[in-house]
Each structure stands twice: as structure tokens, then as C-alpha cells.
Design a protein around this motif. Structure first.
Motif, PDB file in Angstrom:
ATOM      1  N   SER A 102      -5.594   5.331  -1.392  1.00  0.00           N
ATOM      2  CA  SER A 102      -4.613   3.528  -0.029  1.00  0.00           C
ATOM      3  C   SER A 102      -5.974   3.177   0.040  1.00  0.00           C
ATOM      4  O   SER A 102      -5.908   1.961   0.210  1.00  0.00           O
ATOM      5  CB  SER A 102      -4.420   4.743   0.790  1.00  0.00           C
ATOM      6  OG  SER A 102      -5.713   5.243   1.554  1.00  0.00           O
ATOM      7  N   GLY A 103      -7.717   3.221  -0.474  1.00  0.00           N
ATOM      8  CA  GLY A 103      -8.862   2.696   0.509  1.00  0.00           C
ATOM      9  C   GLY A 103      -9.290   1.636  -1.589  1.00  0.00           C
ATOM     10  O   GLY A 103     -10.247   0.986  -0.479  1.00  0.00           O
ATOM     11  N   PRO A 105      -6.831  -2.739   1.377  1.00  0.00           N
ATOM     12  CA  PRO A 105      -8.115  -3.221   0.576  1.00  0.00           C
ATOM     13  C   PRO A 105      -7.839  -4.300  -0.065  1.00  0.00           C
ATOM     14  O   PRO A 105      -8.776  -4.703   0.337  1.00  0.00           O
ATOM     15  CB  PRO A 105      -8.051  -2.273  -0.277  1.00  0.00           C
ATOM     16  CG  PRO A 105      -6.572  -1.227  -0.685  1.00  0.00           C
ATOM     17  CD  PRO A 105      -6.144  -1.665   0.298  1.00  0.00           C
ATOM     18  N   THR A 165       0.664  -1.389   0.104  1.00  0.00           N
ATOM     19  CA  THR A 165      -0.294   0.057  -0.034  1.00  0.00           C
ATOM     20  C   THR A 165       0.442   0.832  -0.092  1.00  0.00           C
ATOM     21  O   THR A 165       0.757   2.078  -0.845  1.00  0.00           O
ATOM     22  CB  THR A 165      -0.655  -0.057   1.047  1.00  0.00           C
ATOM     23  OG1 THR A 165      -1.982  -0.912   1.419  1.00  0.00           O
ATOM     24  CG2 THR A 165      -2.124   1.457   1.733  1.00  0.00           C
ATOM     25  N   LEU A 174      -6.119   0.077   8.453  1.00  0.00           N
ATOM     26  CA  LEU A 174      -6.422   0.824   6.904  1.00  0.00           C
ATOM     27  C   LEU A 174      -6.903   2.149   7.421  1.00  0.00           C
ATOM     28  O   LEU A 174      -7.398   3.614   7.380  1.00  0.00           O
ATOM     29  CB  LEU A 174      -7.249   0.579   6.038  1.00  0.00           C
ATOM     30  CG  LEU A 174      -7.463   0.492   4.347  1.00  0.00           C
ATOM     31  CD1 LEU A 174      -6.473   1.106   3.780  1.00  0.00           C
ATOM     32  CD2 LEU A 174      -8.477   0.013   3.680  1.00  0.00           C
ATOM     33  N   ILE A 187      -5.378   5.961   6.910  1.00  0.00           N
ATOM     34  CA  ILE A 187      -6.637   7.892   6.217  1.00  0.00           C
ATOM     35  C   ILE A 187      -6.678   8.399   6.652  1.00  0.00           C
ATOM     36  O   ILE A 187      -6.242   9.739   6.972  1.00  0.00           O
ATOM     37  CB  ILE A 187      -7.663   6.551   5.857  1.00  0.00           C
ATOM     38  CG1 ILE A 187      -7.816   5.763   4.697  1.00  0.00           C
ATOM     39  CG2 ILE A 187      -8.592   8.199   5.373  1.00  0.00           C
ATOM     40  CD1 ILE A 187      -8.786   4.915   3.900  1.00  0.00           C
TER      41      ILE A 187
END
Length: 294
Positions: A212-213, A242, A75, A269, A273
Motif C-alpha cells: 500500500s505504501g 503514495p 489504493t 496512508l 498501514i
């Protein structure tokens, strides 16, 4: 008679105003409660598996044990690669649209297409990345293909943020700089860009938080189900949080044993964020304080 009528009208107007404000306040509280409920649910379900081993080990035993270290590293690679691609192009595009392009149909058309690009579903970006970067340019399933695809996803946000940042700077700064003998390029580089930088950096980090998601773009371009080692080059596949979350929650031989890992992955995750958003606020404040001190 007119005074009484105006008084009644003003009371009615204030009553409607208070009623609408109350509705907006209730809706805002309702949205906040939904957010806290989702966060609380993920935290309660996922906090039990969070430890040092979970963050630093590889998955094992069919992803029913072990950690998510390769997914965290993957990631980070994808976020960094997409930022290196989208940030310079997005900033230069935003500067061109506000400072150089003649105002008219061309800028309106570019702005409309940028807004449309921002509204395209992420899975479409994934299909484009697979067709163009993976197959046409022969990058294969790789970090490079995934980073470029995610960069395209982040590009509209950075363009619009940059354009709005420059648009909000008064023309007096441009006129004063050029009156002192500076060229247009020098004015942009020395005067306007430092003033716009807080919003530009904020837009970049928020776009990285979205990147990132994302699952669909990397599903077709770079994500791997499992890798026994970390990527060695930009032409290798990688694991990502993800996609790892999707795999752990929907596939495998023992879903019951995998679900705590899925909630733990979701928790990590969300924390990434959240850190990105806090970092955006901190950097914006730093640049704003720096400008005020000059």
C-alpha cells in the motif's frame, strides 16, 4: 582459590550481560522514540485537514483543495488485485517447498532466489512491470498491470511466511493423519493448513501493508496524476495514495497550499498501514483461539 576465581568470573560475566542488556534497551527506546517522533510530526502537520470532505471528495483547483477519495479507492483496488494474484501462488509455492519438494539443492536454490527477490529494490519491479505487463502483454497503464507488479513484490514475503508456518508444525501431526488413512493432500488441507493459517494470514496482511505504501512500481504501470472519475475496469488507470503524496509534495503551481494536503495524505496512508497491522494481529489471534478451542 578456584572458587574465588569462578566467583570473580561469574560477576564479570553478569556485569557484561547487564551492560549489553542496557545497551539493547537504550537502542530499542531510541528506535521507538524516532518512530513516535515521525508519527507525531505527520499527525500534527496532517490532522488539521482531515475531515469528511477530505476523505470523500475529488482533488480540485490544481490539487490545492478538495480531497483524496480517488486515491483511496485506487489504493484499495491495487491492494485487492495484488492479494488475489500473490496469495494463492505464494501459499502454493510455500507448501510445495516444505511438503513436496525433495530436500536438497533445488529447494536451497529456490529459497535463495526467493530471498534475493525480496531484496530487489521496488523500482526494479516497476521497470519489469512496465516492460512485461504494460508493453509486452499490452495491458497498458492499468490497474491490472499495477496489481500484478505489486503482487510480484509481495510474493517473496508470502512464500517465506507460508514455508516457515508449515516448517514449525511438528511431524507428528503429519504422521498421525496419514496413519489414520488420510492422503498427503488431505493432511495438508484438513490438518496442516488450518494450523498454519494464522501465520499465513499475518504474512499476507503485512505484505499488503508494504504494498500500500509503494510508489515506484505503480509509477511505471498504473498511477495517474489526476483522474476526473473513478476507474471503471481493471484496464483503467487509477490514482493511489503514495503517488498522490509524491505529486502533491513535489509538483504543482502552489506548493505552500498543497503541503497540508500532502501531510494529510501521509496521515491517511499511515493510518491504513496501522489498521492493516492491527487487523493482522486480530486475525492471527482469532485463528489461534479457534485452534485452541478444538
Amino acid at each position: 582459590m578456584a572458587i574465588g576465581t569462578n566467583s570473580t568470573y561469574n560477576r564479570r560475566k553478569k556485569g557484561i550481560q547487564h551492560f549489553m542488556f542496557a545497551i539493547f534497551r537504550i537502542l530499542s527506546i531510541f528506535v521507538a522514540l524516532i518512530l513516535f517522533f515521525i508519527l507525531g510530526f505527520i499527525i500534527v502537520k496532517g490532522i488539521s485537514v482531515i475531515n469528511w470532505d477530505f476523505l470523500t471528495e475529488f482533488p480540485r483547483d490544481g490539487m490545492t483543495r478538495g480531497g483524496i477519495w480517488p486515491a483511496i479507492v485506487g489504493t484499495f483496488y491495487l491492494m485487492t488485485g495484488s492479494a488475489l494474484f500473490s496469495f494463492p501462488i505464494g501459499v502454493m509455492s510455500g507448501i510445495y517447498m516444505n511438503e513436496y519438494a525433495p530436500k536438497g539443492r533445488l529447494v536451497s536454490f529456490i529459497r535463495m532466489m526467493t530471498n534475493n527477490l525480496a531484496g530487489i529494490p521496488s523500482i526494479v519491479f516497476g521497470l519489469f512491470g512496465m516492460a512485461f505487463f504494460v508493453n509486452r502483454l499490452s495491458f497498458g497503464d492499468s490497474i491490472l498491470a499495477g496489481s500484478l507488479t505489486l503482487g510480484l513484490l509481495a510474493l517473496p514475503i508470502i512464500i517465506r511466511t507460508t514455508e516457515e508456518a508449515f516448517k514449525n508444525i511438528p511431524n507428528s501431526y503429519r504422521e498421525g493423519s496419514m496413519a489414520l488413512g488420510a492422503t498427503k493432500a488431505q493432511t495438508i488441507w484438513k490438518v496442516l493448513l488450518p494450523m498454519a493459517m494464522p501465520r499465513i494470514i499475518t504474512g499476507l496482511i503485512l505484505s499488503m501493508g508494504r504494498v500500500s505504501g509503494e510508489t515506484a512500481p505503480i509509477l511505471f504501470t498504473c498511477a495517474a496524476y489526476f483522474l476526473p472519475k473513478l476507474p471503471q475496469s481493471i484496464f483503467d488507470q487509477c490514482m493511489a495514495l503514495p503517488y498522490h503524496l509524491y505529486v502533491v509534495a513535489t509538483s504543482g503551481t502552489d506548493i505552500e497550499a498543497q503541503m497540508p494536503i500532502a501531510y494529510g495524505t501521509a496521515f491517511v496512508l499511515i493510518m491504513i498501514i496501522l489498521v492493516m497491522n492491527l487487523l493482522a494481529n486480530s486475525i492471527r489471534k482469532y485463528f489461534e483461539d479457534k485452534l485452541k478451542s478444538k
